[in-house]
Write an enzyme that holds these catalytic residues in place. Structure first.
Site, PDB file in Angstrom:
ATOM      1  NE  ARG A 154       6.930 125.079  16.962  1.00 16.25           N
ATOM      2  CZ  ARG A 154       5.828 124.628  16.381  1.00 16.25           C
ATOM      3  NH1 ARG A 154       5.103 123.712  16.962  1.00 16.25           N
ATOM      4  NH2 ARG A 154       5.439 125.072  15.212  1.00 16.25           N
ATOM      5  CB  CYS A 263      14.897 127.443  23.960  1.00 10.83           C
ATOM      6  SG  CYS A 263      15.623 127.941  22.410  1.00 10.83           S
TER       7      CYS A 263
END
Ligand code: UDX
Length: 447
Positions: A154, A263
């Site tokens: 992340r 993403c």
């Protein structure tokens, strides 16, 4: 052990730096000479907390190097990681794999001894086999194996995610390659992190399934938030109430303006395409993509309604432009839909983001970019919080009120409590907290 990492973008740089922290000798390669020159000077081209420290330490101890020449980097490496970009191809939503195959071609030209070629980039199911075909054209089977090793990093907590992952996924048919990967990730098995060995195709699909599932979870709670508003319920309590069920889990149930980033939007689209082509359509993910896109557009409409139905000739202060806090990344950020729509409706925008300003300046025009939160609010008719940076969580509300022309706050991340804002004299609008919210707070205050 020695590895080469091809592509010094977000994934390549973080992975390369973290492997060097594990004690592996790493060369990060990129064909962008300016980027490599910056890295060699010790400058980090992306904002990622902690990355500068890891890079600095490992460059100093000689385990981490940067180069433009792929040949020297690949020669003698036990494994070569392909970590180049796979953007959504214009027009059809497919992941563009041209950089992956170009990297494979280059590797094939250079490899002399047995090398494990690892795809770290997010690539659709079947890509690993195609990479193997590219390599096979120039190399005998005995000189290489292909592995899929997807990343689950992340932005903003990528170092932590690499060093202490929930799991590591390694897809390969080859025991020899599995051995090399096991050795590379040994520091993680020592701290008992699960290392999952699967087939190539399975590993590739795990990555897309994980991201699409998380995106679905967010979209689910966002739709529940809309329902909460209409029936007078509180989405944060609903999220807690369902999330405490261990089968559901509490994470990724924060309602907001819709997901963005490099993403989720791209991976959901790519999975939809793969599933359609494999005659197993993922209609759930198709709905997620459509719902999330329209949600981002719809946010501007909410803001306009909160401003009394029109923002014509009004000034709106926007805090937060990046797709989430602790990054300078603007890709698919909700702000990119919200700000132009408000401008279109006649609003003047003043905006501030702690790290995203230089990226934002490239993508948003006609805005007054300010140097801090309070400056942004000067003379504005409403304040909109788009991204939940920590520094926006504890604003001096009296000061905010004195700076705004009208005390209106639209909080798209629910970082303030409706009762507190009402008490401070604001017209406060948030996400999915209908009339029930003040009731709950009264009850909690009594108990
Ligand atoms: C994601 C995945 O989490 C990571 O595992 C993967 O490898 C890359 O994609 P990232 O894009 O950095 O990471 O951000 P993430 O923290 O997952 O958030 C994505 C988006 O969802 C952001 O726009 C965020 O604001 C939004 N989000 C997240 C919500 O709206 N609600 C939530 O509860 C969680």
């Amino acid at each position: 052990m020695r590895i080469a990492v091809i592509g010094s973008g977000y994934v390549g740089l973080v992975s390369g730096a973290c492997f060097s922290e594990f004690g592996v000798e790493v060369i990060c390669v990129d064909n962008d000479a300016a980027k490599i020159a910056r890295l060699q000077r010790g400058e980090i081209p992306i904002f990622e907390p902690g990355l500068d420290q890891v890079v600095q330490t490992n460059v100093a101890n000689g385990r981490l190097r940067f180069a433009t020449d792929l040949g020297t980097a690949v020669e003698g490496a036990d494994a070569v990681f392909i970590a180049v970009g796979t953007p959504s191809r214009r027009g059809d939503g497919h992941a563009d794999l041209s950089y992956v195959f170009a990297a494979a071609e280059e590797i094939a030209k250079t490899v002399k001894d047995y090398t494990v070629v690892v795809t770290k980039s997010t690539v659709p199911v079947g890509t690993g086999r195609k990479v193997a075909e590219v390599l096979r054209k120039r190399l005998p089977e005995s000189k290489f194996d292909v592995v899929s090793n997807p990343e689950f990093l992340r932005e903003g907590s990528a170092i932590e995610d690499f060093m202490r992952p929930d799991r590591v996924v390694i897809g390969t048919d080859s025991e020899r390659a599995a051995g090399v990967m096991r050795e590379l990730y040994r520091p993680l098995s020592l701290i008992e992190k699960p290392i999952l060995f699967t087939s190539l195709e399975t590993a590739e699909l795990i990555k897309y399934a994980a991201n699409s599932f998380l995106a679905t979870k967010i979209t689910f709670i966002n739709q529940i938030a809309d329902l909460c508003e209409n029936v007078g319920a509180d989405v944060q309590d609903v999220a807690r109430g369902i999330g405490l069920d261990g089968r559901i889990g509490r994470k990724f149930l924060h309602a907001g303006p819709g997901f963005g980033g490099s993403c989720f939007p791209k991976d959901c689209l790519a999975l939809v395409k793969t599933a359609q082509e494999a005659s197993a359509p993922l209609t759930i993910v198709e709905t997620v993509v459509a719902s999330n896109d329209s949600r981002k557009q719809h946010m501007a409409e909410r803001i306009i309604q909160a401003c009394g139905g029109s923002v014509k000739a009004k000034t709106i202060a926007v805090l937060g432009l990046t797709f989430k806090p602790n990054t300078d990344d603007m890709r698919d950020s909700p702000s990119l839909a919200i700000v132009p729509a408000l401008q279109q409706a006649g609003a003047t925008i003043r905006a501030f983001d702690p790290e995203g300003m230089s990226e934002a300046k490239k993508q948003l025009t006609g805005i007054t970019f300010c140097s801090g939160s309070y400056e942004t609010m000067e003379g504005a008719h409403a304040l909109v919080i788009v991204t939940e940076w920590n520094e926006f969580r504890a604003l001096d509300l009296d000061r905010v009120k004195s700076l705004l022309k009208t005390p209106t706050i639209i909080d798209l991340r629910n970082i303030y409590k409706p009762a507190d804002m009402a008490e401070a004299g604001f017209h406060y609008f948030s996400i999915g907290r209908g009339a029930a919210a003040p009731v709950r707070q009264r009850l909690q205050a009594k108990s």
